[in-house]
Design an enzyme around this catalytic site. Structure first.
Site, mmCIF file in Angstrom:
data_model
loop_
_atom_site.group_PDB
_atom_site.id
_atom_site.type_symbol
_atom_site.label_atom_id
_atom_site.label_comp_id
_atom_site.label_asym_id
_atom_site.label_seq_id
_atom_site.Cartn_x
_atom_site.Cartn_y
_atom_site.Cartn_z
ATOM 1 N N GLU A 159 0.821 -1.213 0.000
ATOM 2 C CA GLU A 159 0.000 0.000 0.000
ATOM 3 C C GLU A 159 0.853 1.262 0.000
ATOM 4 O O GLU A 159 1.937 1.283 0.590
ATOM 5 C CB GLU A 159 -0.867 0.014 1.273
ATOM 6 N N ARG A 214 3.516 4.519 15.959
ATOM 7 C CA ARG A 214 2.393 5.424 15.655
ATOM 8 C C ARG A 214 1.054 4.711 15.796
ATOM 9 O O ARG A 214 0.048 5.304 16.187
ATOM 10 C CB ARG A 214 2.575 6.120 14.317
ATOM 11 N N ALA A 219 4.348 -8.587 16.474
ATOM 12 C CA ALA A 219 5.246 -7.429 16.443
ATOM 13 C C ALA A 219 4.653 -6.166 17.069
ATOM 14 O O ALA A 219 5.367 -5.382 17.693
ATOM 15 C CB ALA A 219 5.651 -7.147 14.994
ATOM 16 N N GLY A 264 -6.234 -5.448 14.027
ATOM 17 C CA GLY A 264 -5.782 -6.406 13.007
ATOM 18 C C GLY A 264 -6.645 -6.500 11.759
ATOM 19 O O GLY A 264 -6.160 -6.912 10.707
ATOM 20 N N ASP A 300 -7.751 -4.988 8.782
ATOM 21 C CA ASP A 300 -7.370 -3.762 8.078
ATOM 22 C C ASP A 300 -7.255 -3.946 6.569
ATOM 23 O O ASP A 300 -6.535 -3.217 5.901
ATOM 24 C CB ASP A 300 -6.052 -3.200 8.666
HETATM 25 P P1 NAD Z 1 2.420 -10.407 13.525
HETATM 26 O O1 NAD Z 1 2.301 -11.383 12.416
HETATM 27 O O2 NAD Z 1 3.762 -10.068 14.041
HETATM 28 O O3 NAD Z 1 1.554 -10.937 14.781
HETATM 29 C C1 NAD Z 1 0.252 -11.406 14.650
HETATM 30 C C2 NAD Z 1 -0.016 -12.414 15.756
HETATM 31 O O4 NAD Z 1 -1.388 -12.816 15.668
HETATM 32 C C3 NAD Z 1 0.827 -13.689 15.628
HETATM 33 O O5 NAD Z 1 1.576 -13.897 16.806
HETATM 34 C C4 NAD Z 1 -0.217 -14.797 15.423
HETATM 35 O O6 NAD Z 1 0.149 -16.023 16.024
HETATM 36 C C5 NAD Z 1 -1.443 -14.177 16.072
HETATM 37 N N1 NAD Z 1 -2.711 -14.741 15.649
HETATM 38 C C6 NAD Z 1 -3.155 -15.006 14.383
HETATM 39 N N2 NAD Z 1 -4.388 -15.530 14.419
HETATM 40 C C7 NAD Z 1 -4.752 -15.582 15.729
HETATM 41 C C8 NAD Z 1 -5.921 -16.029 16.399
HETATM 42 N N3 NAD Z 1 -6.958 -16.522 15.725
HETATM 43 N N4 NAD Z 1 -5.958 -15.924 17.745
HETATM 44 C C9 NAD Z 1 -4.901 -15.439 18.444
HETATM 45 N N5 NAD Z 1 -3.761 -15.010 17.856
HETATM 46 C C10 NAD Z 1 -3.691 -15.082 16.515
HETATM 47 O O7 NAD Z 1 1.641 -9.091 13.056
HETATM 48 P P2 NAD Z 1 1.721 -7.616 13.663
HETATM 49 O O8 NAD Z 1 2.771 -6.822 12.980
HETATM 50 O O9 NAD Z 1 1.705 -7.673 15.157
HETATM 51 O O10 NAD Z 1 0.324 -7.048 13.144
HETATM 52 C C11 NAD Z 1 -0.892 -7.563 13.660
HETATM 53 C C12 NAD Z 1 -2.048 -7.094 12.809
HETATM 54 O O11 NAD Z 1 -2.179 -5.678 12.931
HETATM 55 C C13 NAD Z 1 -1.857 -7.377 11.319
HETATM 56 O O12 NAD Z 1 -3.073 -7.869 10.813
HETATM 57 C C14 NAD Z 1 -1.528 -6.020 10.728
HETATM 58 O O13 NAD Z 1 -1.958 -5.922 9.381
HETATM 59 C C15 NAD Z 1 -2.309 -5.118 11.632
HETATM 60 N N6 NAD Z 1 -1.797 -3.746 11.735
HETATM 61 C C16 NAD Z 1 -2.721 -2.747 11.786
HETATM 62 C C17 NAD Z 1 -2.301 -1.444 11.915
HETATM 63 C C18 NAD Z 1 -3.314 -0.347 12.030
HETATM 64 O O14 NAD Z 1 -2.951 0.832 11.940
HETATM 65 N N7 NAD Z 1 -4.550 -0.664 12.278
HETATM 66 C C19 NAD Z 1 -0.933 -1.136 11.945
HETATM 67 C C20 NAD Z 1 -0.012 -2.184 11.925
HETATM 68 C C21 NAD Z 1 -0.453 -3.490 11.814
#
Ligand code: NAD
Length: 351
Positions: A67, A123, A150, A236, A238
């Site tokens: 994106e 952020r 993360a 998550g 998004d």
């Molecule tokens: P990541 O992959 O590091 O961590 C995601 C975690 O979710 C993993 O540890 C995984 O095991 C866990 N998970 C997946 N399905 C699950 C379930 N059903 N139950 C419990 N745990 C589950 O990802 P991240 O960098 O931490 O990002 C997390 C989410 O946030 C992503 O979907 C990302 O796109 C979104 N995100 C949104 C924004 C925003 O501004 N809204 C910003 C950054 C990231």
């Protein structure tokens, strides 16, 4: 005529590398930086109307999304490049990586290039906590953190620094992620509770954060799990086809969003009718609309991440590196002595 062999200072662009972003965080302190970023985000939400706004430009594939997120306040222009690839962690890669650029609208010249993988986590957490400041129940001290990847430590620390939570209850379907998050949050002053189910994680929590990554419409929280009076910080979900909450929860909640045109495509509310009622968060920040108005109300921040939050973060970094050595200068802009003689410059020996 004297020929320049080095680019002039005006053409050198400050670049904040990953290593320098880490130095800034260590220098400022992570909680202070989250507080500072939340202030920058809040200030930009207060002047929301003057920004150029467009849903982000997304290129979807079967495995993820890439994106571009642009915006401008008329004086500066910024954009972020960001990906979202939930399958990446199984290959030893991150789900989200990013970099961003800020430019001067008057000249069009870039004034900052920076890593934004770490800055996005900061952020996003700062924005979540800024929203929770307006929407979470007063005195909220416990957060359920579902999805311990993360973003999770950043989310937890921002809620501590900005909203005053003292306890975080962790759950992830992968216990290794929870163990990692718990170890990282040890010695931060937060009481950390490891949970083995989402039901256990939400026990006694007034703030429920969902931050999982899965390229599907998942049900991280089902309708019967969510009681009256809580604040849900849904991070998550998004992308089109990527959500975390049962539709029944949305129907019972007051939903707050960043930019409706983007959230209706990407957020939890993609599950609802096109005219499903929402409130724009910036209007709560300016006082034009109420945030939380009763003890029994369920508030839901349907976060997808909007370009103005990245712009705020870029602005913060631009201001923070002034007078510091937290950046390199990049020779990324050709700067001929005669601005119309780009060809003549190319003919000279490279410096
Ligand atoms: P990541 O992959 O590091 O961590 C995601 C975690 O979710 C993993 O540890 C995984 O095991 C866990 N998970 C997946 N399905 C699950 C379930 N059903 N139950 C419990 N745990 C589950 O990802 P991240 O960098 O931490 O990002 C997390 C989410 O946030 C992503 O979907 C990302 O796109 C979104 N995100 C949104 C924004 C925003 O501004 N809204 C910003 C950054 C990231």
């Amino acid at each position: 005529m004297i020929q320049k062999t080095q680019p002039s200072a005006k053409a050198l662009v400050p670049f904040v590398s990953v290593a320098n972003m880490m130095r800034i965080i260590h220098h400022v302190g992570i909680e202070q930086m989250l507080i500072d970023l939340a202030t920058y985000v809040e200030d930009d939400f207060k002047r929301w109307e003057l920004f150029d706004k467009t849903p982000r430009v997304a290129s979807h594939s079967d495995v993820g999304v890439i994106e571009l997120m642009p915006t401008s306040d008329g004086e500066a222009y910024g954009f972020k490049y960001v990906n979202g690839h939930p399958k990446n962690t199984s290959e030893g890669l991150q789900t989200v990586t990013a970099f961003g650029l800020l430019a001067d609208v008057y000249t069009g010249y870039p004034v900052l290039l920076t890593e934004m993988t770490i800055l996005t986590a900061l952020r996003t957490a700062a924005t979540s906590a800024m929203a929770a400041k307006y929407l979470a129940p007063k005195g909220a001290d416990t957060m359920a953190m579902i999805g311990n990847g993360a973003q999770s430590e950043f989310q937890s620390l921002a809620m501590k620094a900005i909203c005053g939570i003292t306890s975080v209850r962790l759950y992830d379907k992968d216990p290794a992620a929870t163990a990692k998050c718990a170890a990282n949050l040890a010695n931060t002053g937060l009481n950390v509770v490891i949970c083995t189910s989402p039901e256990q994680a939400i026990e006694g929590a007034q703030i429920l954060t969902t931050c999982t990554a899965d390229k599907q419409c998942a049900t991280i929280l089902s309708d019967n799990m969510v009681g009256a009076g809580v604040h849900i910080n849904a991070i998550g979900g998004d992308c089109p086809g990527k959500t975390e909450l049962a539709a029944g929860i949305l129907a019972r909640s007051d939903v707050f969003v960043e930019f409706p045109a983007q959230t209706r495509i990407e957020g939890e509310i993609q599950q609802m009718a096109e005219d499903f009622p929402i409130t724009e968060l910036w209007q709560v920040v300016t006082g034009a609309k109420p945030g939380r108005s009763s003890d029994r109300q369920i508030t839901l921040f349907d976060s997808v991440g909007f370009a103005i939050e990245d712009f705020s973060a870029l602005r913060y970094i631009r201001d923070r590196i002034k007078g510091s050595d937290f950046f390199f200068e990049l020779d990324m802009l050709a700067d001929p002595d005669d601005p119309r003689d780009l060809f003549g410059m190319v003919q000279r020996a490279a410096p």
